[in-house]
Design an enzyme around this catalytic site. Structure first.
Site, short mmCIF file in Angstrom:
data_model
loop_
_atom_site.label_atom_id
_atom_site.label_comp_id
_atom_site.label_asym_id
_atom_site.label_seq_id
_atom_site.Cartn_x
_atom_site.Cartn_y
_atom_site.Cartn_z
N CYS A 166 33.91 51.05 49.50
CA CYS A 166 33.10 52.01 48.75
C CYS A 166 33.73 53.38 48.58
O CYS A 166 33.72 53.94 47.48
CB CYS A 166 31.75 52.20 49.44
N ASN A 366 53.66 35.16 68.82
CA ASN A 366 54.42 35.09 67.56
C ASN A 366 55.45 33.98 67.59
O ASN A 366 55.64 33.27 66.61
CB ASN A 366 55.11 36.43 67.32
N GLU A 819 24.25 40.78 41.47
CA GLU A 819 23.28 40.95 40.39
C GLU A 819 22.64 39.64 39.96
O GLU A 819 21.43 39.55 39.81
CB GLU A 819 23.96 41.62 39.19
N ARG A 897 30.41 43.88 26.03
CA ARG A 897 30.75 45.25 26.46
C ARG A 897 32.26 45.47 26.37
O ARG A 897 32.71 46.56 26.00
CB ARG A 897 30.24 45.52 27.87
N GLU A 1278 30.37 53.46 37.35
CA GLU A 1278 31.41 52.63 36.72
C GLU A 1278 32.48 53.40 35.95
O GLU A 1278 33.66 53.01 35.97
CB GLU A 1278 30.75 51.62 35.78
#
Length: 1346
Positions: A166, A366, A819, A897, A1278
Site C-alpha cells: 500500500c 544451503n 471487487e 476504459r 488510481e
C-alpha cells in the site's frame, strides 16, 4: 486454561504419551503445553491457541514478513540474551521451547501505552491497510532491542524481509528514521530535513506531514526484561534430549553430538531442522510429509565459529546472520588479501533472503538442500571449501567440488551423515575472488544465475596458475566450468583473455531451448557477463596492487562495470497546500490527519475477517480445484476424503439450492462450482467441510478427479491464432485515419505487450458465513462489493436479498481484486454453510489466492501512427487485445476504459481505437487499480517515444507539441475543462531540474560503456467515474447520539485508502465539530443498501456527497437550537433537539451528474472530471546483467483541494510503487499448459523497501480547486499509478544509449514489465550475439507470459 502463572494446555486427545512438556514465554506469560503438536507453526499456535491475532498470515512461506515476531534466547554459558526477528509462519512451535516470544500485542497497545515504534509508524502515515504493519513493527522493534541507535542502513537491512503493497515504503522509512542518530532532529538543527517548509510558509505550502518533536522519546531501559524464571530454569537445568510427539510427527531436540548421531543412525531419513525455511515450505506447499524431525540448534559443536590458521571453521547450524557478523570482524582485522573469499560471502549475504530468514538459516542447510540457484554454494565451490561429515560410524572430510552434487538436490552425503562444519579458507596475496548474482529483484530474491570465481596468478606475473569458476542457475546443480578452468591456465590476465575463454564458457554452460527455468539466452549472456566483470575486477586489482606487473589497462568507460548497487536510504520532500489561515480548528478538511485505524493497526488490535474469534461449532473449507486448464470432468470421487476423521461433508454443484451461474455481465458465464467441464487451472470443483483448516485441506487433496483434456489457449497470441474471442468488439473512431496517414510525413508501426499483474493484497480472500434464524444468513467478507456479494449469495441460496446481511470492518488491501471475484468465493462458502447448517470459514492460502483469483489484464497493443516531420500526430490507429481469462468478469468494462484512455494526454484529429476480448484458459482476469487505463496509456506513450526516436526529435518537445489544450475534445468527444496538465508539466520539469539532469545523464553515458543512465518525463490524464451510469450513486446514514457523538455509515469499504478518515473529515466540516467526535464502525448492507463497489477512485466523491447531504439535513434541524443559544455547545444543541423530539438521524443520497457514452457512435461524456499528473524519473542500469536502480523520482499531482494531504501523498506513493511493479518488476509466468509458475512471494516479486527511488519527491498541485467534487477535491487512488511508466521510459532511454554504443540505432521494442532479462537482451553486444533466440514454434518454451 489461564491462571496466575500463565497458560497451560493439557489436552490429551489422540496424543502419544512420549511427549515432553513444551514450555516457553509469550509476552511475559508462561505457556505450558503438555502435548504440543510438532507439525504446528508458531503463527498457528499464536492465533488459534493463544488468540493473539496481531501476527498475520500473509504467505505461509516466510516471504512477506506479516507474521514477524521476536524470539529471545538466553545462553547460560556466556550469560547473554539474543533477540531474533523470525517468521512465525515457518517457525515450528517446538523450536521455541525454553525461549521467550514477543508479539506485537506484547510491546504496547492503545488502551495502556504505545511503544515508540508503534506510535511513530502510525503518526508518520506508514500504515494504510495495516495487514503488513504488525510484522513491520516487530522487525523494527527487534532491531531496536539489538541496536538502540541504529543507522538507516541497519533499518533497511532489518526490513528486507517485509513487504507492503500500500504505502510505497517511504513513510515507513521516514518514521523509523527518527530512531537514528542521523535521523530527524525535530527541527533543532540548521540542516534540518524539513527546513524547506519554513521557506514556503508564506506561500501557503508545507512539507511537514507529522511533527517528530511530539513523539514519545525512546528509552531502551524501559523494555521488558527476559523472563527471570526462564533464565533461572535454563541456568539450573541440565540439558537433556527432549521429544515432542503427535500422532503423525515426532520432534527430537538433542543437546549432544552423540545424541544427534544416534538419532540420525536410527532415523536416517529424518529431516534436520535449523530454520525450517526449506522443510516448512516443502510440507506446506509441496505435499511432503516428514514423520521425524530433528532440531539441531542445540548441539554445541554445530553452533561454533572458530578461527583457524587457514581460515574459519563454521558449525553446520550457525545462522547466516552470525556468519556474516563474524566474517565482517575478520575482514576488519585481517589484511585485505586474506579475506577476499569472506568479502564475497558477506557481499552475497547482503542480497540473501530477508533478515528473518538469515537469522535462522544456516550454511549446512544451503549445502544439503542443494538448490541449483543457491547463492552460497557457487562461492563455497569456487573457494574450494571443505565439509566435515560425521555419522555414528565415523567421520570424513570432503571438498565442495564438481563431484559433490550428484543431481538435482542430491549430493554425496549419506543419509545417516550430518555436516559438522564447513571450512572457509583465507585467500592468498596473488589470489582473487568474487561472487556474482542476478535476480529479478535485488533484495530477498532467488537468483536467475549466480557465480563464484577464483583465480590464482603466478607471483610477480599476470599468468594464471589456477582458476575455479562455479555457476548456479545453469544446470540442475551448481556446476564448475571445467573446460574454462582447464584452458585458462597459463594464459595472461590481459587483453584477449575474455575472447579466448568465451567459447569454452559457452561449451561448459549449454542451455537448450525450453530448458527448465527458461530465459536461456539471457542466462547464458549473464554467465559471460559475470566472467567479463570478473576479468575487469581482477585486472583493476592487479593494476592497483601489483606494481611490478605491467598489464593491460582498463578503458575509463569500463571501470563502472563492477560498481555495486547502493542500498536506498529514501529521501525526499512531500509538498502540499496548507489550509487557509482562517479555517476553524474544528474543520478537519485539508489537514494531514493520521489514518484513524493506524494506531490499532500498529498494535495488532485492528480486526480483520480472519481475526474474528472462531465459534464453537464453526467449520472450515478446503478447496478442490481443477488441475487442468481445459478438460471435461469424467468423475469426482470424494469417498476417501469423507472417510477422514473430522470431515463433515463434500459440497459441489449438486448442493446449490439456487443459482450456480453468475457474472458481472449480462452473459452469466461464471460458476460457483464447475459443472461437467473445467476451463482453467484453479477452477473450484467442490469443497470439503471439516473441523479445521489442516483437516479440510488434507482431505481436499485426496478427492479423486478424472479428466478428459481438451485443447488449451493461454496467451493473447494463442487466442489470435485460434480465433478465441468473446463476441464483443468495441471501436472508437473520429476523423479519417486513412486520410491522416496518407497525409503524414512519417509512418510508425509497432506493438507492445503489457503483462499480467497479481494484486498481492496482503490479506487473501477471506469469508465467514453464519447461518441465522430460519433462512437468514450473515456474511462477513473481505470484499469491495458488499451489495454484489449480498445479491449473489441470495441467488445462490434461492432466498430474497433482505435475508442476507453482508458486512466488513476493514480489508487488508484490495486494489480492485476484491471487487467481483470475492463474491463467488462468498457464494461457495454460503452453499457449504447451508448444507451443514453451521458457520463456515475460508481464508485462501497465498498460493490458492494467486492461482484462482485473476490478475490485471495483459494487453497487446498494435499501433500505426502518422506524424509530420515536426512530430505532430496526424493519424493514430490502435488495436488493443485483452487477455480476459476463461470468463467475462468485468473484462468488457476494463477494455472500454482502456480504449477511452488510449489518448493519454495527446490530441489527434484522426483516431481509430478497436478493442478485442481474448478468451483463454486462465483464471478470469479482473479489475485492478487503473482498470485497463495504465496498459492503454503505455501504448500511447510508446507511440510518443517512437516518434521522437524515429524522427530524431526531443521526446519532451514531441509530447508538448501534441498536448491537449483547454477546451479541446478527446477522441470520444468530451470537452476538457479546468485542464491542469501544463501546470503540472512545467512545475515538475522545473522542480526536478530536468533540463540540467538531462545533460548530466548524457555526459554520464558518454563516459560509461557498461553502466547507463536514463531519464524520462511522463504525464497522465485519468477520467473519474464508473463507466456504468447506475454505479454513480451512493447512500449514507448519520446518527447523532445524546452525548453529541456522531456515528456514520456509508457504502464504501475501508481497505487502506483512508476512505473512512476522509469521510469523517467531510462530516467534521459540515457539522462544524472536531473529527474525534465522529466514528465509522463498519460497512454493512443493513445500514446502507444498494451500494456501489468501492472502486474507480470515486468512493470519496460519491460517499462524501451522500454524507454531506445527511449532515446538512441534521445541521438544518439543529439550526433553531443554535440560534436560540448561539453561545451554547454542540452537546447542548444536540440535547435540546432531543428534548424537543427532533430526529437526530438522517440518510443522505447522491447521484453524479448524468454521464453517458454511446458505443454505436463512439462519442459521449463518460467522466465527471479528469485528474492530471506528471513524473520525472531517473534510473541507472547495468548493461551486463539488466539490473537497475531508480535514482530519483519527482511527481506533481493534481488532486484539487486535498481532503487529507498525508493520505493523498500516501496514495500517490503507493500507486507509483505498485505501478513500478507493473511496468518493471512483476513478471507473471505460466506454463504453455496453463499452470501458474510465479506462485507466492518466493517466485512472484512485488517491489520491496530497496526498490523505491533513492530520492522520492511528491508535490500536490496548489491552488487548483475542483468544482465537480466534494470539498473541491479530486480522486487519487488510481490516477498516479501510470506515472511509474516514467521509470520504464527512463530504462528505455538508458537502453537506447547502450544500443547506440553497440552501433544499433533506431526504434526498438521493449515489452512490459521491463524485467532484468528484457533490459539485458535489449542491450545487445558481443555477449548476447553468442546466443540468438530460437524461432518461435521450433521448441516448447518453459514458460510463457500470457
Amino acid at each position: 486454561m489461564e491462571g496466575a502463572g500463565g497458560i497451560c494446555f493439557s489436552d490429551h486427545r489422540g496424543r502419544p504419551s512420549c511427549s515432553d512438556t513444551l514450555v516457553f514465554f509469550c509476552n511475559g506469560k508462561k505457556v505450558i503445553d503438555h502435548h504440543a503438536d510438532p507439525s504446528m507453526t508458531l503463527l498457528s499456535y499464536l492465533r488459534t491457541k493463544l488468540r493473539l491475532t496481531g501476527s498475520k498470515l500473509g504467505c505461509g512461506e516466510g516471504g512477506c514478513g506479516a507474521c514477524t515476531v521476536m524470539v529471545s534466547k538466553y545462553s547460560p554459558k556466556d550469560k547473554s540474551i539474543s533477540h531474533l526477528a523470525v517468521n512465525a509462519c515457518l517457525t515450528p512451535i517446538c523450536s521455541v521451547h525454553c525461549m521467550a516470544v514477543t508479539t506485537v500485542e506484547g510491546i504496547g497497545n492503545t488502551k495502556t501505552r504505545l511503544h515508540p515504534v508503534q506510535e511513530r509508524l502510525a503518526k508518520a502515515h506508514g500504515s494504510q491497510c495495516g495487514f503488513c504493519t504488525p510484522g513491520i513493527v516487530m522487525s523494527m522493534y527487534t532491531l531496536l532491542r539489538n541496536r538502540p541507535h541504529p543507522t538507516m542502513g541497519e533499518i533497511e537491512g532489518a526490513l528486507e524481509g517485509n513487504l507492503c503493497r500500500c504505502t510505497g515504503y517511504r513513510p515507513i522509512l521516514q518514521g523509523f528514521k527518527t530512531f537514528t542518530k542521523e535521523g530527524c532532529c525535530g527541527k533543532n538543527s540548521k540542516n534540518c530535513c524539513m527546513s524547506s517548509s519554513s521557506n514556503n510558509i508564506d506561500l501557503g505550502v508545507s512539507t511537514q506531514l507529522f511533527d517528530p518533536t511530539k513523539f514519545v522519546p525512546y528509552d531502551p531501559t524501559q523494555e521488558p526484561i527476559f523472563p527471570p524464571e526462564l533464565m533461572m530454569m535454563l541456568t539450573e537445568k541440565t540439558p537433556v534430549l527432549e521429544t515432542f510427539c503427535s500422532d503423525k510427527v515426532t520432534w527430537f531436540r538433542p543437546v549432544l553430538l552423540e545424541q544427534l548421531l544416534k538419532l540420525k543412525s536410527k532415523h536416517p531419513q529424518a529431516k534436520m531442522v535449523v530454520g525450517n525455511s526449506e522443510v516448512g515450505v516443502e510440507v506446506k506447499f509441496k505435499n511432503q510429509h516428514y514423520s521425524t524431525l530433528i532440531d539441531v540448534n542445540h548441539v554445541p559443536e554445530l553452533k561454533r565459529i572458530e578461527d583457524t590458521p587457514t581460515g574459519v571453521r563454521v558449525g553446520g547450524s550457525v545462522s547466516l546472520t552470525s556468519l556474516g557478523d563474524h566474517l565482517k570482524k575478520l575482514i576488519g582485522a585481517e589484511p585485505e588479501h586474506k579475506t577476499r573469499v569472506f568479502s564475497a560471502i558477506v557481499e552475497m549475504l547482503r542480497w540473501f533472503a530477508g533478515c528473518q530468514i538469515r537469522n535462522v538459516a544456516c550454511l549446512a542447510g544451503n549445502i544439503t538442500t542443494g538448490s541449483p540457484v543457491s547463492d552460497l554454494n557457487p562461492l563455497l565451490m569456487a573457494a574450494l571449501c571443505t565439509v566435515e561429515l560425521m555419522s555414528s560410524k565415523g567421520g570424513r572430510t570432503v571438498t565442495l567440488d564438481g563431484s559433490f552434487f550428484t543431481g538435482y538436490r542430491k549430493n554425496i552425503i549419506e543419509p545417516e551423515e550430518i555436516i559438522i562444519n564447513i571450512s572457509i579458507p583465507f585467500s592468498s596475496q596473488n589470489e582473487y575472488f568474487y561472487g556474482y548474482k542476478q535476480s529479478p529483484r535485488r533484495e530477498d530474491d532467488i537468483a536467475v544465475v549466480n557465480a563464484g570465481m577464483r583465480v590464482v596468478l603466478i607471483p610477480g606475473t599476470d599468468e594464471v596458475e589456477d582458476c575455479t569458476v562455479a555457476y548456479g542457475g545453469m544446470a540442475p546443480t551448481t556446476v564448475l566450468a571445467t573446460k574454462t578452468m582447464e584452458n585458462i591456465k597459463g594464459k595472461n590476465w590481459s587483453d584477449g583473455l575474455v575472447e579466448h575463454i568465451t567459447p569454452f564458457l559457452v561449451e561448459d554452460l549449454p542451455l537448450p531451448p525450453g530448458a527448465p527455468g527458461g530465459m536461456e539466452s539471457y542466462r547464458q549472456s549473464l554467465a559471460l557477463g559475470f566472467f567479463f566483470k570478473f576479468y575487469l575486477a581482477v585486472l583493476e586489482q592487479i593494476n592497483r596492487d601489483a606494481v611490478n606487473i605491467i598489464g593491460s589497462s582498463i578503458p575509463e568507460s569500463y571501470k563502472s562495470a563492477n560498481q555495486s548497487w547502493d542500498k536506498n536510504s529514501a529521501q525526499g520532500v512531500q509538498m502540499y497546500q496548507e489550509v487557509p489561515s482562517g479555517q476553524p480548528d474544528s474543520d478537519a478538511v485539508g489537514r494531514p490527519l493520521t489514518h484513524l485505524s493506524a494506531l490499532k493497526q500498529t498494535t495488532g488490535e485492528a480486526v480483520y475477517v480472519d481475526d474474528i474469534p472462531h465459534m464453537d461449532d464453526e467449520l472450515y473449507l478446503g478447496l478442490v480445484i481443477s488441475k487442468k486448464a481445459h478438460a471435461n470432468i469424467i468423475s469426482v470421487d470424494a469417498t476417501k476424503a469423507l472417510a477422514v476423521e473430522g470431515v463433515h461433508a463434500y459440497v459441489d454443484v449438486n448442493d446449490v439450492p439456487g443459482r450456480n451461474r453468475f457474472g458481472p455481465s449480462l452473459l452469466y458465464d461464471d460458476v460457483l462450482f464447475a459443472d461437467a467441464k473445467v476451463t482453467c487451472v484453479g477452477m473450484v470443483i467442490g469443497v470439503v467441510v471439516a473441523d479445521n483448516q489442516a483437516i479440510a485441506q488434507a482431505a481436499a487433496k485426496i478427492v479423486d478427479v478424472k479428466y478428459e483434456e481438451l485443447p488449451v489457449v493461454v496467451t493473447i497470441e494463442d487466442a489470435i491464432e485460434n480465433n478465441s474471442f468473446f463476441p464483443i468488439t468495441r471501436e472508437i473512431k473520429t476523423g479519417n485515419v486513412e486520410d491522416g496517414l496518407e497525409g503524414s510525413d512519417v509512418i510508425i508501426d509497432g506493438e507492445i505487450k503489457i503483462g499480467a499483474q497479481e494484486h498481492f493484497y496482503l490479506e487473501t480472500f477471506t469469508t465467514l458465513v453464519i447461518p441465522k434464524d430460519g433462512d437468514e444468513v450473515e456474511i462477513i467478507s473481505a470484499t469491495q462489493s458488499l451489495t454484489r456479494t449480498q445479491s449473489l449469495v441470495a441467488e445462490a441460496l434461492g432466498i430474497p436479498i433482505h435475508k442476507v446481511m453482508c458486512h466488513v470492518k476493514r480489508l487488508g488491501g484490495g486494489f480492485g481484486g476484491k471487487e467481483s471475484r470475492t463474491c463467488l468465493h462468498a457464494g461457495v462458502c454460503a452453499v457449504a454453510a447451508n448444507k451443514v447448517n453451521r458457520p463456515v470459514r475460508l481464508m485462501l492460502d497465498r498460493n490458492e489466492d494467486m492461482l484462482i483469483t485473476g490478475t490485471r489484464h495483459p494487453i497487446l497493443g498494435r499501433y500505426r501512427a502518422g506524424v509530420s516531420k515536426s512530430g505532430q500526430l496526424r493519424a493514430l490507429h490502435i488495436d488493443l487485445y485483452s487477455n480476459c481469462g476463461h470468463t467475462y468478469d468485468c473484462s468488457a468494462a476494463v477494455l472500454e476504459r482502456a480504449m477511452l484512455h488510449a489518448d493519454n494526454c495527446y490530441k489527434c484529429t484522426n483516431v481509430c481505437v478497436t478493442g478485442h476480448l481474448c478468451r483463454t484458459n486462465l483464471a478470469s482476469n479482473t479489475g485492478f487499480r487503473g482498470f485497463g487505463s495504465p496498459q492503454a496509456m503505455l501504448v500511447a506513450e510508446t507511440v510518443m517515444s517512437d516518434i521522437a526516436t524515429k524522427c530524431g526529435l526531443n521526446p519532451l518537445k514531441v509530447r508538448e507539441l501534441n498536448f491537449y489544450k483547454e477546451g479541446d475534445r478527446t477522441h470520444y468527444g468530451q470537452e476538457l475543462q479546468s485542464l491542469c496538465l501544463e501546470r503540472c508539466w512545467e512545475q515538475c520539469i522545473n522542480t526536478s531540474n530536468f533540463v540540467n539532469r538531462r545533460q548530466e545523464v548524457d555526459e554520464y553515458n558518454r563516459g560509461n560503456r557498461w553502466r547507463k543512465r536514463g531519464i524520462a518525463v511522463i504525464p497522465t490524464k485519468f477520467g473519474i467515474s464508473f463507466n456504468c451510469k447506475l454505479y454513480n450513486q451512493a447512500g449514507a446514514l448519520v446518527h447523532i447520539y445524546g452525548d453529541g457523538s456522531v456515528l456514520i455509515a456509508h457504502g464504501g469499504t475501508e481497505m487502506g485508502q483512508g476512505l473512512h478518515t476522509k469521510m469523517i473529515q467531510v462530516a467534521s466540516r459540515i457539522l462544524r465539530i472536531p473529527a474525534d467526535k465522529i466514528h465509522i464502525s463498519e460497512t454493512s448492507t443493513s445500514t446502507v443498501p444498494n451500494t456501489s463497489s468501492t472502486a474507480a477512485s470515486f468512493s470519496s466523491d460519491l460517499n462524501g456527497m451522500a454524507i454531506k447531504e445527511a449532515c446538512e439535513t441534521l445541521l438544518h434541524r439543529l439550526e433553531p437550537f443554535i440560534q436560540d443559544d448561539p453561545k451554547g455547545s454542540w452537546e447542548s444543541w444536540v440535547n435540546a433537539a432531543y428534548m424537543n423530539r427532533v430526529s437526530l438521524s438522517s440518510t443522505g443520497f447522491f447521484k453524479a451528474r448524468d454521464l453517458y457514452f454511446d458505443w454505436e457512435t463512439g462519442q459521449g461524456e463518460p467522466y465527471t472530471y479528469f485528474v492530471y499528473g506528471v513524473a520525472v524519473s531517473e534510473v541507472e542500469i547495468d548493461c551486463l546483467t539488466g539490473g537497475h536502480q531508480v535514482l530519483r523520482t519527482d511527481i506533481v499531482m493534481d488532486v484539487g483541494d486535498s481532503l487529507n494531504p498525508a493520505i493523498d501523498i500516501g496514495q500517490i506513493e503507493g500507486a507509483f510503487v505498485q505501478g513500478y511493479g507493473l511496468f518493471v518488476l512483476e513478471d507473471y509466468r505460466v506454463t504453455p499448459s496453463g499452470h501458474l509458475l510465479t506462485i507466492g512471494p518466493g517466485f512472484y516479486k512485488i517491489p520491496g523497501f530497496g526498490d523505491i527511488p533513492s530520492e522520492f519527491n511528491v508535490s500536490l498541485l496548489t491552488r487548483a480547486p475542483n468544482p465537480f467534487a466534494i470539498c473541491s477535491s479530486k480522486a487519487v487512488g488510481e490516477p498516479p499509478l501510470f506515472l511509474s511508466a516514467s521509470v520504464y521510459f527512463a530504462i528505455k532511454d538508458a537502453v537506447l544509449s547502450a544500443r547506440e554504443d553497440a552501433g544499433i540505432k533506431g526504434v526498438f521494442r521493449l515489452d512490459s514489465p521491463a524485467t532484468a532479462d528484457r533490459i539485458r537482451m535489449a542491450c545487445q553486444d558481443q555477449f548476447t550475439k553468442q546466443f540468438p533466440s530460437p524461432a518461435p514454434g521450433t521448441y516448447k518454451p518453459f514458460f510463457v507470459r500470457p
